[in-house]
Scaffold this motif. Structure first.
Motif, PDB file in Angstrom:
ATOM      1  N   ARG A  22      99.721  67.451   9.470  1.00  0.00           N
ATOM      2  CA  ARG A  22      98.986  66.575   9.916  1.00  0.00           C
ATOM      3  C   ARG A  22      97.875  66.762   9.839  1.00  0.00           C
ATOM      4  O   ARG A  22      96.877  65.256   9.939  1.00  0.00           O
ATOM      5  N   THR A  23      97.110  67.486   9.633  1.00  0.00           N
ATOM      6  CA  THR A  23      95.537  67.572   9.369  1.00  0.00           C
ATOM      7  C   THR A  23      95.611  66.154   8.547  1.00  0.00           C
ATOM      8  O   THR A  23      94.546  66.532   7.716  1.00  0.00           O
ATOM      9  N   GLU A  24      95.933  66.714   7.413  1.00  0.00           N
ATOM     10  CA  GLU A  24      95.787  66.045   5.908  1.00  0.00           C
ATOM     11  C   GLU A  24      96.404  65.581   5.688  1.00  0.00           C
ATOM     12  O   GLU A  24      96.953  64.243   4.630  1.00  0.00           O
ATOM     13  N   GLU A  25      97.565  64.860   6.595  1.00  0.00           N
ATOM     14  CA  GLU A  25      98.549  63.592   6.074  1.00  0.00           C
ATOM     15  C   GLU A  25      99.506  63.756   4.955  1.00  0.00           C
ATOM     16  O   GLU A  25      99.116  62.888   4.456  1.00  0.00           O
ATOM     17  N   SER A  26     100.015  65.138   5.000  1.00  0.00           N
ATOM     18  CA  SER A  26     100.374  65.472   3.665  1.00  0.00           C
ATOM     19  C   SER A  26     101.802  66.149   3.766  1.00  0.00           C
ATOM     20  O   SER A  26     101.624  67.198   4.511  1.00  0.00           O
ATOM     21  N   CYS A  27     102.654  65.866   3.269  1.00  0.00           N
ATOM     22  CA  CYS A  27     103.733  67.436   2.716  1.00  0.00           C
ATOM     23  C   CYS A  27     103.212  67.808   1.939  1.00  0.00           C
ATOM     24  O   CYS A  27     103.012  68.640   0.891  1.00  0.00           O
ATOM     25  N   VAL A  28     103.823  69.463   1.883  1.00  0.00           N
ATOM     26  CA  VAL A  28     103.440  71.056   1.284  1.00  0.00           C
ATOM     27  C   VAL A  28     105.069  71.340   1.306  1.00  0.00           C
ATOM     28  O   VAL A  28     105.617  71.454   2.089  1.00  0.00           O
ATOM     29  N   CYS A  29     104.022  72.679   1.009  1.00  0.00           N
ATOM     30  CA  CYS A  29     105.654  73.410   0.602  1.00  0.00           C
ATOM     31  C   CYS A  29     105.356  75.136   1.270  1.00  0.00           C
ATOM     32  O   CYS A  29     103.860  74.744   2.032  1.00  0.00           O
ATOM     33  N   ALA A  30     105.225  75.608   1.816  1.00  0.00           N
ATOM     34  CA  ALA A  30     105.025  77.254   2.525  1.00  0.00           C
ATOM     35  C   ALA A  30     104.530  77.577   1.977  1.00  0.00           C
ATOM     36  O   ALA A  30     103.164  78.564   2.700  1.00  0.00           O
ATOM     37  N   THR A  51     100.675  72.347  11.640  1.00  0.00           N
ATOM     38  CA  THR A  51     101.566  72.251  10.522  1.00  0.00           C
ATOM     39  C   THR A  51     102.410  72.047  11.223  1.00  0.00           C
ATOM     40  O   THR A  51     103.023  72.355  12.186  1.00  0.00           O
ATOM     41  N   VAL A  52     103.425  70.978  11.314  1.00  0.00           N
ATOM     42  CA  VAL A  52     105.256  71.924  11.660  1.00  0.00           C
ATOM     43  C   VAL A  52     105.893  71.163  10.366  1.00  0.00           C
ATOM     44  O   VAL A  52     105.715  70.563   9.756  1.00  0.00           O
ATOM     45  N   THR A  53     107.111  71.138  11.033  1.00  0.00           N
ATOM     46  CA  THR A  53     108.251  71.261   9.966  1.00  0.00           C
ATOM     47  C   THR A  53     108.943  69.372   9.730  1.00  0.00           C
ATOM     48  O   THR A  53     108.265  68.745  10.993  1.00  0.00           O
ATOM     49  N   LEU A  54     109.394  68.980   8.623  1.00  0.00           N
ATOM     50  CA  LEU A  54     109.576  67.518   8.620  1.00  0.00           C
ATOM     51  C   LEU A  54     109.645  66.862   9.534  1.00  0.00           C
ATOM     52  O   LEU A  54     110.542  65.841   9.473  1.00  0.00           O
ATOM     53  N   ASP A  55     111.101  67.703  10.045  1.00  0.00           N
ATOM     54  CA  ASP A  55     112.508  66.897  11.085  1.00  0.00           C
ATOM     55  C   ASP A  55     111.239  66.513  12.668  1.00  0.00           C
ATOM     56  O   ASP A  55     111.481  65.672  12.345  1.00  0.00           O
ATOM     57  N   MET A  56     110.421  67.937  13.245  1.00  0.00           N
ATOM     58  CA  MET A  56     109.237  67.639  13.952  1.00  0.00           C
ATOM     59  C   MET A  56     108.505  66.041  13.751  1.00  0.00           C
ATOM     60  O   MET A  56     108.899  65.088  14.363  1.00  0.00           O
ATOM     61  N   GLU A  57     108.489  66.632  12.634  1.00  0.00           N
ATOM     62  CA  GLU A  57     107.172  65.159  12.169  1.00  0.00           C
ATOM     63  C   GLU A  57     108.122  63.538  11.822  1.00  0.00           C
ATOM     64  O   GLU A  57     107.439  62.592  12.972  1.00  0.00           O
ATOM     65  N   ARG A  58     109.231  63.365  11.648  1.00  0.00           N
ATOM     66  CA  ARG A  58     109.879  62.168  11.714  1.00  0.00           C
ATOM     67  C   ARG A  58     109.909  61.698  12.888  1.00  0.00           C
ATOM     68  O   ARG A  58     110.495  60.769  12.416  1.00  0.00           O
ATOM     69  N   ALA A  59     110.532  62.644  13.625  1.00  0.00           N
ATOM     70  CA  ALA A  59     111.002  62.609  14.806  1.00  0.00           C
ATOM     71  C   ALA A  59     109.796  61.683  15.946  1.00  0.00           C
ATOM     72  O   ALA A  59     109.966  60.719  16.231  1.00  0.00           O
ATOM     73  N   ARG A  60     108.663  62.600  15.669  1.00  0.00           N
ATOM     74  CA  ARG A  60     107.688  61.803  16.019  1.00  0.00           C
ATOM     75  C   ARG A  60     107.307  60.878  15.862  1.00  0.00           C
ATOM     76  O   ARG A  60     106.648  59.560  16.388  1.00  0.00           O
ATOM     77  N   ARG A  61     107.422  60.063  14.197  1.00  0.00           N
ATOM     78  CA  ARG A  61     106.983  59.270  14.086  1.00  0.00           C
ATOM     79  C   ARG A  61     107.927  58.058  14.040  1.00  0.00           C
ATOM     80  O   ARG A  61     108.578  56.620  14.231  1.00  0.00           O
ATOM     81  N   GLN A  62     108.952  58.538  14.255  1.00  0.00           N
ATOM     82  CA  GLN A  62     110.460  57.388  14.133  1.00  0.00           C
ATOM     83  C   GLN A  62     109.854  56.412  15.852  1.00  0.00           C
ATOM     84  O   GLN A  62     110.647  54.848  15.009  1.00  0.00           O
ATOM     85  N   VAL A  87     103.014  69.403  -6.556  1.00  0.00           N
ATOM     86  CA  VAL A  87     102.816  69.400  -7.884  1.00  0.00           C
ATOM     87  C   VAL A  87     102.265  71.405  -8.256  1.00  0.00           C
ATOM     88  O   VAL A  87     102.241  71.910  -9.279  1.00  0.00           O
ATOM     89  N   LYS A  88     101.276  71.835  -7.168  1.00  0.00           N
ATOM     90  CA  LYS A  88     100.366  72.922  -7.746  1.00  0.00           C
ATOM     91  C   LYS A  88     102.049  73.589  -7.727  1.00  0.00           C
ATOM     92  O   LYS A  88     101.605  75.565  -9.018  1.00  0.00           O
ATOM     93  N   HIS A  89     103.271  73.915  -6.757  1.00  0.00           N
ATOM     94  CA  HIS A  89     103.216  75.396  -6.922  1.00  0.00           C
ATOM     95  C   HIS A  89     104.995  75.554  -7.372  1.00  0.00           C
ATOM     96  O   HIS A  89     105.758  76.733  -7.237  1.00  0.00           O
ATOM     97  N   HIS A  90     105.825  74.405  -7.570  1.00  0.00           N
ATOM     98  CA  HIS A  90     106.597  73.663  -8.064  1.00  0.00           C
ATOM     99  C   HIS A  90     107.524  74.263  -6.784  1.00  0.00           C
ATOM    100  O   HIS A  90     109.033  75.168  -7.284  1.00  0.00           O
ATOM    101  N   ARG A  91     107.358  74.583  -5.819  1.00  0.00           N
ATOM    102  CA  ARG A  91     108.580  74.571  -5.078  1.00  0.00           C
ATOM    103  C   ARG A  91     109.110  73.837  -3.585  1.00  0.00           C
ATOM    104  O   ARG A  91     108.225  72.208  -3.942  1.00  0.00           O
ATOM    105  N   LEU A  92     110.026  73.180  -3.634  1.00  0.00           N
ATOM    106  CA  LEU A  92     110.318  72.296  -2.361  1.00  0.00           C
ATOM    107  C   LEU A  92     109.155  71.878  -0.874  1.00  0.00           C
ATOM    108  O   LEU A  92     108.856  72.824  -0.465  1.00  0.00           O
TER     109      LEU A  92
END
Length: 559
Positions: free
Chosen positions: A169-177, A189-200, A158-163
């Motif tokens: 993990r600290t704030e439990e949210s997705c962020v851009c680079a 911070t970790v990649t989305l794939d790593m967090e997805r694997a942990r929570r899967q 929302v702030k930077h209009h980037r992917l």
């Protein structure tokens, strides 16, 4: 871009079906014909044109013909138009345009085609033709193509209009680079794939737990269905059992009726035999009487003397059987049994199903209670006291505010907003609602009104609408030595039975009923109001001149 069916092969001029039009009707040629100047028209259009203008001229080049040219169908042009139409239709079917519920291609100009994929690098959705061009371009080889994303905005910061491509993990949210390099620099911070694997795995465990709960619920559901079936079967058996009881009573009624009818038919037939015999004897006697009368008045002495002996022979008089009317149609033992049964049924007619608990949390139990008996209804007795703040100055309270009397004199009382100023009325302190209540009142003198009212009944006016029973807030019984009626909202219903000097009042607030009983050595229902009460009710009295009303103390022997 895909090849358009409206274009010819490379190196040849383009041609579309829209170019094959008639200059007269401005529509695609139908049954095309070519006139001598080389221009093409619909056969019908050119014929109609020449018939109307009466000159054989070409509408386009204005060349005039002396004789009307012979028109022949141009088969080559006809075939060409048909092929162009088919190609156009095929192309229209092959192109899928975006509808209201589709994601449109971000590259298409004008009418947009339906997008099929999204480039997460460009953050653009493409239709198939533009996606093909995107993939074939060397500059876009490393771009990340994903399935069509309908909510692309949700994947942008929302702030930077980037992917969004990093998970904090600290704030439990997705962020851009860029967020990682600034606000989240010191965060875990970790990649989305790593967090997805942990929570899967956690999600799979939750899914397994949910599956187990579903299985348990389904098992309970089946058990409950089986329980419901057992309840229904038990209810059917119970109904059948009681139906057999009532059928037995109906059969008993039929048997007793048949027994009485058989007795009636037998005794009536005997009476008919006697009637027929008596009618026959009466006819014979009347015939002999006529003969005697005729002989008595004859002038022929010889005829008289010759017939006298035969007519003086006595007529045989048979004794008619004595038929006694026996009112005892049934044997004494059966009559006694039926009388006992009648008393028992009359007693049961006053029974009602009553909840044994006032709480609605658990399924209530029911019991049969005889509400026409003081033994059954007395258990709902409630103590009442008259409220001095409501009593009219003309009335006097006594016996610990249990009795009110009109002595014809006025007592000075301090003013109170609840006091009846002009009506000789008084209310009780207790508000009744939600429960069953029973109380008894003994009246004397000229009587008065006994009833209940909402608190909002008027108290200061002189009109009749402020009296008990004369408005929509109160219900009462009017009793005296000469009349008895109930009243509500100004409407009166006369009761033929004069009441005793003791009245029982039974209020079933939640059941919506108010009943008045005449109390002697038994209870007799005078009237029952059926009402959906909406406010607490206060017992009240209107006292006649030189009359009194007393709230009775119910003794254990009365209950």
């Amino acid at each position: 871009m895909s090849e358009s069916p409206f274009t010819s092969r490379p190196g040849t001029p383009a041609m579309s079906v829209d170019q094959c039009t008639c200059a007269v009707c401005q529509d695609v040629l139908k049954e095309p014909v070519t006139i001598p100047c080389g221009h093409n028209y619909c056969m019908k259009c050119i014929n109609d044109y020449w018939d109307r203008e009466r000159i054989y001229m070409c509408p386009q080049c204005r060349r005039t013909f002396i004789l009307r040219p012979e028109l022949n169908r141009n088969t080559v042009l006809t075939g060409l138009i048909e092929n162009l139409k088919k190609a156009r239709d095929r192309h229209a079917l092959s192109v899928t345009y975006a509808g209201p519920d589709d994601v449109p291609c971000d590259v298409c100009e004008g009418r947009k085609r339906k997008a099929s994929k999204t480039c997460m690098t460009c953050l653009i959705s493409y239709c198939e033709p533009h996606l093909k061009h995107h993939r074939e371009s060397a500059a876009f080889k490393k771009h990340k193509i994903e399935a069509l994303n309908r909510n692309l905005e949700e994947k942008l910061c929302v702030k930077h209009h980037r992917l969004l491509e990093i998970f904090c993990r600290t704030e439990e949210s997705c962020v851009c680079a860029l967020c990682v390099a600034t606000e989240h620099k010191s965060h875990d911070t970790v990649t989305l794939d790593m967090e997805r694997a942990r929570r899967q795995s956690d999600l799979e465990n939750r899914k397994e737990s949910l599956k187990k709960k579903i299985e348990d619920k389904e098992k309970k559901l089946e058990e409950m269905k089986e329980t419901m079936m057992r309840i229904q079967r038990s209810a059917e058996r119970e109904v059948q059992k009681h139906e057999e009881t009532f059928e037995t009573l109906l059969k008993l009624k039929s048997d007793v009726t048949n027994l009485i009818k058989e007795y009636e038919e037998r005794e009536v037939e005997k009476a008919k035999d006697v009637i027929r015999q008596l009618e026959k004897e009466i006819m014979e006697l009347k015939s002999r009487d006529a003969e005697l009368t005729e002989l008595l008045w004859t002038d022929d002495h010889i005829h008289f003397l010759q017939n006298f002996p035969s007519l003086c022979v006595p007529v045989e008089d048979e004794d008619a059987p004595v038929i006694t009317v026996n009112r005892d149609f049934l044997p004494e033992t059966l009559k006694k049994d039926l009388c006992d049964l009648k008393k028992h049924m009359e007693e049961m007619s006053g029974w009602e199903f009553v909840k044994t608990t006032e709480m609605d949390v658990d399924p209530p139990s029911y019991t049969l209670q005889n509400l026409k008996s003081r033994n059954g209804i007395g258990k709902y007795s409630c103590p009442l006291t008259l409220d001095p703040d409501t009593v009219n100055p003309r009335l006097h309270l006594s016996e610990d505010n249990k009795k009110v009397t009109d002595k014809g004199t006025v007592t000075l009382r301090r003013d109170h907003p609840d006091r009846f100023r002009f009506q000789p009325q008084v209310l009780c302190r207790e508000a009744l609602s939600g429960t069953r209540c029973y109380w008894e009142v003994e009246w004397s003198g000229d009587g008065g009104k006994i009833g209940v009212t909402y608190k909002g009944i008027g108290r200061k006016g002189k009109n009749e609408e402020f009296f008990l029973g004369c408005n929509d807030k109160s219900w009462c019984l009017v009793c005296s030595n000469s009349q008895c009626y109930v009243s509500h909202n100004g409407k009166n219903i006369t009761i033929c039975t004069l009441p005793s000097n003791k009245i029982g009042i039974y209020l079933d607030y939640s059941g919506g009923s108010l009943s008045f009983y005449s109390i002697t050595n038994k209870m007799s229902l005078l009237y029952k109001f059926t009402v959906s009460f909406t406010e607490p009710l206060y017992p009240g009295f209107w006292v006649g001149r030189n009359a009194s009303m007393k709230i009775c103390q119910l003794n254990p022997s009365d209950q």
